[in-house]
Design a protein around this motif. Structure first.
Motif, PDB file in Angstrom:
ATOM      1  N   GLY A 299      23.693  58.473  39.026  1.00 45.53           N
ATOM      2  CA  GLY A 299      22.571  58.401  38.095  1.00 45.53           C
ATOM      3  C   GLY A 299      21.237  58.455  38.808  1.00 45.53           C
ATOM      4  O   GLY A 299      20.321  59.171  38.388  1.00 45.53           O
TER       5      GLY A 299
ATOM      6  N   ILE B  91      16.551  57.308  28.534  1.00 52.11           N
ATOM      7  CA  ILE B  91      17.881  57.395  29.166  1.00 52.11           C
ATOM      8  C   ILE B  91      18.892  56.631  28.321  1.00 52.11           C
ATOM      9  O   ILE B  91      20.004  57.114  28.053  1.00 52.11           O
ATOM     10  N   GLY B  92      18.506  55.433  27.873  1.00 52.42           N
ATOM     11  CA  GLY B  92      19.400  54.640  27.029  1.00 52.42           C
ATOM     12  C   GLY B  92      19.736  55.344  25.724  1.00 52.42           C
ATOM     13  O   GLY B  92      20.885  55.338  25.269  1.00 52.42           O
TER      14      GLY B  92
ATOM     15  N   ILE C 290      22.238  58.085  26.530  1.00 50.30           N
ATOM     16  CA  ILE C 290      23.576  57.552  26.810  1.00 50.30           C
ATOM     17  C   ILE C 290      24.233  57.057  25.528  1.00 50.30           C
ATOM     18  O   ILE C 290      25.450  57.177  25.351  1.00 50.30           O
TER      19      ILE C 290
ATOM     20  N   GLY D 250      21.801  61.994  29.488  1.00 50.71           N
ATOM     21  CA  GLY D 250      22.726  61.389  28.525  1.00 50.71           C
ATOM     22  C   GLY D 250      24.076  62.076  28.507  1.00 50.71           C
ATOM     23  O   GLY D 250      25.121  61.428  28.449  1.00 50.71           O
TER      24      GLY D 250
ATOM     25  N   ALA E 104      25.977  61.320  31.797  1.00 49.46           N
ATOM     26  CA  ALA E 104      26.446  59.927  31.796  1.00 49.46           C
ATOM     27  C   ALA E 104      27.769  59.783  31.048  1.00 49.46           C
ATOM     28  O   ALA E 104      28.615  58.956  31.417  1.00 49.46           O
TER      29      ALA E 104
ATOM     30  N   TRP F 259      26.837  53.262  31.480  1.00 50.66           N
ATOM     31  CA  TRP F 259      25.633  52.431  31.468  1.00 50.66           C
ATOM     32  C   TRP F 259      25.172  52.114  32.885  1.00 50.66           C
ATOM     33  O   TRP F 259      23.972  51.954  33.132  1.00 50.66           O
TER      34      TRP F 259
ATOM     35  N   GLY G 255      23.236  54.965  33.862  1.00 46.37           N
ATOM     36  CA  GLY G 255      21.898  54.807  33.297  1.00 46.37           C
ATOM     37  C   GLY G 255      21.030  53.865  34.108  1.00 46.37           C
ATOM     38  O   GLY G 255      19.832  54.113  34.282  1.00 46.37           O
TER      39      GLY G 255
END
Length: 198
Positions: free
Chosen positions: A8, A51-52, A55, A133, A136, A143, A146
């Motif tokens: 990541g 990013i969250g 993901i 995303g 990932a 996570w 991430g």
């Protein structure tokens, strides 16, 4: 698990190191010594949020709506061209960096500009939400991937802001600002044209 973090970090740093509108803005703020920490935090936290979102799977929803992507692309290009015009104007009428001669920019407008460079730039959605995303999803610890990607963002923006600060003595010359603003204008135009042609 460490492999996902490293992957990541590596992919994220490769995507954000390229000179772009957001990087140019952070660099300019660092050189001017104005609100560097809030700007760096805004960029890093925005990247972590995006990013969250990627993901969590929102990237695939956005990718399925070409009208939304087109609107983002055109709006972002218009914003970048406007900022390029301002940078070109400064390049044609350069001024040395003399903090005592000019009041610092206020925090509110500076952060609004930072947010605009972040969220009106379609590349941030393509790179951060869709690409990061999507990659990932291929890792067993998505996570943690991430976390690695967000850590790269914090590292890069902090290094950019702090590194620019150390160049401030050089900026007592008008010519340096003229070149910097000229480069920023060219970068903004190039990114805007690339968006319109993509």
């Amino acid at each position: 698990m460490l492999t996902s973090v490293v992957a990541g970090f590596s992919l994220s740093i490769a995507l954000i190191v390229a000179i772009g509108a957001q990087n140019a803005f952070v660099l300019r703020q660092g050189l001017r010594r104005e609100h560097v920490v809030p700007v760096v935090l805004t960029c890093a936290l925005s990247d972590a949020l995006l990013i969250g979102v990627g993901i969590a799977g929102v990237g695939s929803i956005v990718a399925g709506r070409p009208v939304l992507l087109t609107a983002i692309r055109w709006g972002g290009a218009a914003f970048l061209l406007g900022y390029a015009a301002l940078a070109a104007r400064r390049a044609l009428r350069p001024a040395a960096l003399t903090p005592a001669d000019r009041p610092p920019a206020r925090l509110g407008p500076t952060l609004l500009a930072c947010l605009a460079f972040t969220y009106l730039n379609p590349h941030v959605y393509l790179d951060t939400v869709l690409l990061l995303g999507g990659v990932a999803q291929q890792h067993p610890h998505r996570w943690l991937f991430g976390v690695g990607a967000a850590s790269a963002s914090v590292f890069w923006f902090a290094a950019l802001g702090a590194g620019a600060y150390r160049l401030a003595p050089l900026l007592a010359r008008r010519r340096v600002w003229q070149v910097l603003d000229g480069v920023i204008a060219v970068v903004m135009i190039a990114v805007a044209v690339a968006l319109l042609l993509s």
